[in-house]
Design a protein around this motif. Structure first.
Motif, PDB file in Angstrom:
ATOM      1  N   GLU A  36       4.562  11.790 -22.277  1.00 21.77           N
ATOM      2  CA  GLU A  36       5.546  11.689 -21.410  1.00 21.77           C
ATOM      3  C   GLU A  36       5.856  10.485 -20.496  1.00 21.77           C
ATOM      4  OE1 GLU A  36       5.255  15.455 -18.917  1.00 21.77           O
ATOM      5  OE2 GLU A  36       4.183  16.349 -20.432  1.00 21.77           O
ATOM      6  N   THR A  37       5.010   9.497 -20.758  1.00 18.71           N
ATOM      7  CA  THR A  37       5.415   8.294 -20.049  1.00 18.71           C
ATOM      8  C   THR A  37       5.110   6.945 -21.114  1.00 18.71           C
ATOM      9  OG1 THR A  37       3.011   8.217 -19.544  1.00 18.71           O
ATOM     10  CG2 THR A  37       4.913   8.772 -17.899  1.00 18.71           C
ATOM     11  N   THR A  42      -1.073   3.056 -21.967  1.00 15.91           N
ATOM     12  CA  THR A  42      -1.616   4.140 -21.406  1.00 15.91           C
ATOM     13  C   THR A  42      -2.382   3.588 -20.055  1.00 15.91           C
ATOM     14  OG1 THR A  42      -2.101   5.750 -23.009  1.00 15.91           O
ATOM     15  CG2 THR A  42      -3.563   5.855 -21.136  1.00 15.91           C
ATOM     16  N   THR A  89      -0.250   7.905 -16.532  1.00 21.66           N
ATOM     17  CA  THR A  89       0.103   8.428 -17.577  1.00 21.66           C
ATOM     18  C   THR A  89       0.073   9.855 -17.651  1.00 21.66           C
ATOM     19  OG1 THR A  89      -0.670   6.262 -18.825  1.00 21.66           O
ATOM     20  CG2 THR A  89      -0.101   8.369 -20.258  1.00 21.66           C
ATOM     21  N   GLU A 117      -2.711  14.202 -16.274  1.00 20.17           N
ATOM     22  CA  GLU A 117      -2.340  12.962 -15.726  1.00 20.17           C
ATOM     23  C   GLU A 117      -3.537  12.031 -15.640  1.00 20.17           C
ATOM     24  OE1 GLU A 117      -0.650  10.992 -11.644  1.00 20.17           O
ATOM     25  OE2 GLU A 117      -1.020  13.309 -11.561  1.00 20.17           O
TER      26      GLU A 117
END
Length: 145
Positions: free
Chosen positions: A39-40, A44, A48, A66
């Motif tokens: 999702e980001t 990493t 993230t 997360e």
């Protein structure tokens, strides 16, 4: 909250093991009926976000996570990543530590505490046994040369 802990030894160098074990999309490929959604934006690091979605058709559940600690291995220093699980169905945390092995390669220690909502403490041994089996298998596949 059932705790899980196990150690896996591999001939891979720590940096290679780290790259394989922190490729979150590959994790989903190792768990039956699961895919990982990042999702980001890369790379990493702390902050993230990703979700492991497990299920078939409309019957699915999400395990959003997360990255809260990100310390890649460097020379003789171990690497450590810590994840917090923010899901409705599954909560808890996971850590993966990678350290140089005594005879080359490296040791990977997986630690996790998880809670499946709706299941009380009497189910903790069953949840821990199932998770240990699933995660050991996924870890071995991710590190397979």
């Amino acid at each position: 909250m059932p705790g899980i802990r196990f150690v896996h030894r591999t001939p891979l160098p720590p940096v290679e093991a780290w790259l394989r074990l922190t490729d979150w999309e590959r994790h989903g490929a190792q768990v039956p009926l699961t895919r990982t959604i990042i999702e980001t934006a890369p790379p990493t690091g702390v902050g993230t976000l990703f979700t492991a979605r497990t299920g078939v058709g409309r019957i699915t559940f999400d395990d959003p996570m997360e990255v809260v600690l990100w310390r890649p291995p460097a020379q003789a220093s171990p690497g450590l990543v810590r994840l917090i699980k923010h899901g409705r169905a599954i909560t808890g945390w996971a850590e993966i530590e990678i350290r140089p092995g005594p005879a080359g390669g490296c040791e990977v220690e997986w630690r996790e505490e998880l809670r499946v909502r709706g299941l009380g403490r009497p189910f903790d041994p069953l949840v821990a046994a199932a998770a240990r089996l699933l995660f050991r298998r996924a870890l071995a596949r991710l590190l397979r040369a």
